[in-house]
Design an enzyme around this catalytic site. Structure first.
Site, PDB file in Angstrom:
ATOM      1  N   TYR A 156      68.787  36.439 -12.080  1.00 41.41           N
ATOM      2  CA  TYR A 156      70.025  37.141 -11.685  1.00 41.41           C
ATOM      3  C   TYR A 156      70.356  36.888 -10.206  1.00 41.41           C
ATOM      4  O   TYR A 156      71.498  36.583  -9.859  1.00 41.41           O
ATOM      5  CB  TYR A 156      69.830  38.636 -11.953  1.00 41.41           C
ATOM      6  N   ALA A 158      69.407  34.391  -8.339  1.00 42.62           N
ATOM      7  CA  ALA A 158      69.822  32.987  -8.168  1.00 42.62           C
ATOM      8  C   ALA A 158      71.277  32.825  -8.589  1.00 42.62           C
ATOM      9  O   ALA A 158      72.066  32.159  -7.903  1.00 42.62           O
ATOM     10  CB  ALA A 158      68.919  32.066  -8.986  1.00 42.62           C
TER      11      ALA A 158
HETATM   12  N1  LIG Z   1      76.246  47.765 -12.059  1.00 42.43           N
HETATM   13  C1  LIG Z   1      75.714  47.314 -10.942  1.00 42.43           C
HETATM   14  O1  LIG Z   1      74.913  47.993 -10.301  1.00 42.43           O
HETATM   15  C2  LIG Z   1      76.089  45.950 -10.401  1.00 42.43           C
HETATM   16  C3  LIG Z   1      75.604  45.599  -9.142  1.00 42.43           C
HETATM   17  C4  LIG Z   1      75.926  44.360  -8.606  1.00 42.43           C
HETATM   18  C5  LIG Z   1      76.725  43.497  -9.325  1.00 42.43           C
HETATM   19  N2  LIG Z   1      77.185  43.849 -10.557  1.00 42.43           N
HETATM   20  C6  LIG Z   1      78.010  42.873 -11.252  1.00 42.43           C
HETATM   21  O2  LIG Z   1      79.247  43.446 -11.599  1.00 42.43           O
HETATM   22  C7  LIG Z   1      79.724  42.868 -12.825  1.00 42.43           C
HETATM   23  C8  LIG Z   1      80.015  43.968 -13.828  1.00 42.43           C
HETATM   24  O3  LIG Z   1      78.816  44.693 -14.073  1.00 42.43           O
HETATM   25  P1  LIG Z   1      78.760  46.093 -14.847  1.00 42.43           P
HETATM   26  O4  LIG Z   1      77.737  46.918 -14.178  1.00 42.43           O
HETATM   27  O5  LIG Z   1      80.113  46.623 -15.056  1.00 42.43           O
HETATM   28  O6  LIG Z   1      78.093  45.586 -16.207  1.00 42.43           O
HETATM   29  P2  LIG Z   1      78.356  45.984 -17.713  1.00 42.43           P
HETATM   30  O7  LIG Z   1      77.169  45.499 -18.456  1.00 42.43           O
HETATM   31  O8  LIG Z   1      78.735  47.421 -17.832  1.00 42.43           O
HETATM   32  O9  LIG Z   1      79.629  45.099 -18.059  1.00 42.43           O
HETATM   33  C9  LIG Z   1      79.584  43.695 -18.068  1.00 42.43           C
HETATM   34  C10 LIG Z   1      80.757  43.176 -18.825  1.00 42.43           C
HETATM   35  O10 LIG Z   1      80.667  41.752 -18.924  1.00 42.43           O
HETATM   36  C11 LIG Z   1      80.884  41.369 -20.279  1.00 42.43           C
HETATM   37  N3  LIG Z   1      80.233  40.099 -20.570  1.00 42.43           N
HETATM   38  C12 LIG Z   1      78.901  39.831 -20.541  1.00 42.43           C
HETATM   39  N4  LIG Z   1      78.694  38.556 -20.877  1.00 42.43           N
HETATM   40  C13 LIG Z   1      79.913  37.994 -21.121  1.00 42.43           C
HETATM   41  C14 LIG Z   1      80.354  36.706 -21.493  1.00 42.43           C
HETATM   42  N5  LIG Z   1      79.490  35.723 -21.705  1.00 42.43           N
HETATM   43  N6  LIG Z   1      81.683  36.488 -21.642  1.00 42.43           N
HETATM   44  C15 LIG Z   1      82.580  37.487 -21.433  1.00 42.43           C
HETATM   45  N7  LIG Z   1      82.206  38.742 -21.081  1.00 42.43           N
HETATM   46  C16 LIG Z   1      80.901  38.985 -20.925  1.00 42.43           C
HETATM   47  C17 LIG Z   1      80.326  42.529 -21.083  1.00 42.43           C
HETATM   48  O11 LIG Z   1      80.818  42.530 -22.396  1.00 42.43           O
HETATM   49  C18 LIG Z   1      80.806  43.713 -20.257  1.00 42.43           C
HETATM   50  O12 LIG Z   1      82.135  44.045 -20.583  1.00 42.43           O
HETATM   51  C19 LIG Z   1      78.631  41.891 -13.273  1.00 42.43           C
HETATM   52  O13 LIG Z   1      78.947  40.588 -12.830  1.00 42.43           O
HETATM   53  C20 LIG Z   1      77.406  42.400 -12.555  1.00 42.43           C
HETATM   54  O14 LIG Z   1      76.447  41.394 -12.374  1.00 42.43           O
HETATM   55  C21 LIG Z   1      76.883  45.060 -11.105  1.00 42.43           C
END
Ligand SMILES: NC(=O)c1ccc[n+]([C@@H]2O[C@H](COP(=O)([O-])OP(=O)(O)OC[C@H]3O[C@@H](n4cnc5c(N)ncnc54)[C@H](O)[C@@H]3O)[C@@H](O)[C@H]2O)c1
Length: 248
Positions: A156, A158
């Site tokens: 993740y 990376a």
């Molecule tokens: N929640 C956190 O603490 C956090 C922290 C840093 C970064 N992020 C980043 O923020 C973004 C959103 O995270 P979140 O917490 O809302 O996660 P989440 O798991 O609630 O939502 C992720 C979304 O991405 C979609 N998704 C996953 N793989 C997919 C694919 N191959 N094609 C299309 N859609 C896809 C899922 O269906 C979901 O709707 C991500 O990129 C995550 O890495 C989250």
């Protein structure tokens, strides 16, 4: 602030992506909702209905962003319906955490394929359109751990460090063409992704957060709105930390 604009937000049926979709819609932006799996289909239609009540138009596209043709299709369908793509938010992301001794090759590949390659796929599809229309706002979702690292997340971290490098390179490529490319690096935000953390893990994280709380999806959506608006026209190639002060 975003009246009449059109934004593609990948992975927008829940969590941070959904919050950004609702925030943008509240500012008058038409929204392209993307989801990947059947189980998110109902959420996609529910979100479209919710957003519709705010008086904006929506388009729902099912696509796995890790697949080049499917990612391209999101952008093509958007162009067909709205005639343009003003904003792209590369938000879709997954985790498959494990210590390196237990992390297998497919856990590494799938995280890189969705988080990094998936973002590339959408960038590749949207860039010619933004170049032609001579404007665009691109927001890539990175993470604080892409900057500071985290045990159990080499895949993740990376992928997110890669997203940051890609953001800066593209900002340099497209800067002269009125296209802004920035990244948001959220800290630990209260979503499905962080629900899997144990109480001990959460306690440990909070001890590293000067603001002493997990982030809210609205904390991230507010910054995403700023980066999509003309208020940020002189900002490009930046990584904006929304992490309660974890990295400074
Ligand atoms: N929640 C956190 O603490 C956090 C922290 C840093 C970064 N992020 C980043 O923020 C973004 C959103 O995270 P979140 O917490 O809302 O996660 P989440 O798991 O609630 O939502 C992720 C979304 O991405 C979609 N998704 C996953 N793989 C997919 C694919 N191959 N094609 C299309 N859609 C896809 C899922 O269906 C979901 O709707 C991500 O990129 C995550 O890495 C989250």
């Amino acid at each position: 602030m975003l009246k009449g604009k059109c934004a593609v937000i990948t992975g927008s049926t829940r969590g941070i992506g959904k919050a950004i979709a609702i925030k943008y819609a509240s500012l008058g932006c038409n929204i392209v909702i993307n989801y990947r799996s059947e189980k998110d289909e109902v959420n996609a239609y529910k979100l479209s209905e919710e957003i519709g009540k705010l008086g904006v138009d929506t388009l729902i596209v099912k696509a796995n962003v890790a697949d080049f043709e499917e990612a391209k299709n999101i952008v093509e369908k958007t162009k067909e319906k709205f005639g343009k793509v003003d904003i792209l938010v590369n938000n879709a992301g997954i985790t498959k955490d494990n210590l390196i001794l237990r992390m297998n090759e497919s856990d590494f590949d799938s995280v890189i394929n969705v988080n990094l390659k998936g973002s590339f796929n959408c960038l590749k599809a949207v860039t010619p359109i933004m170049l032609k229309q001579k404007h665009g706002k691109i927001i890539n979702m990175a993470s604080v751990v892409g900057v500071i690292g985290n045990p159990g997340q080499v895949n993740y971290c990376a992928s997110k460090a890669g997203v940051i490098g890609m953001t800066k390179s593209l900002a340099k490529e497209l800067g002269g063409k009125n296209i802004n490319v920035n990244a948001i690096a959220p800290g630990f935000i209260d979503t499905d992704m962080t629900k899997v953390l144990s109480e001990d893990q959460k306690k440990n994280i909070l001890s590293q957060v000067p603001l002493k709380r997990l982030g809210l999806v609205s904390d991230v959506a507010n910054v995403a709105a700023f980066l999509a608006s003309e208020d940020s026209d002189y900002i490009t190639g930046q990584v904006i930390h929304v992490d309660g002060g974890m990295a400074m």
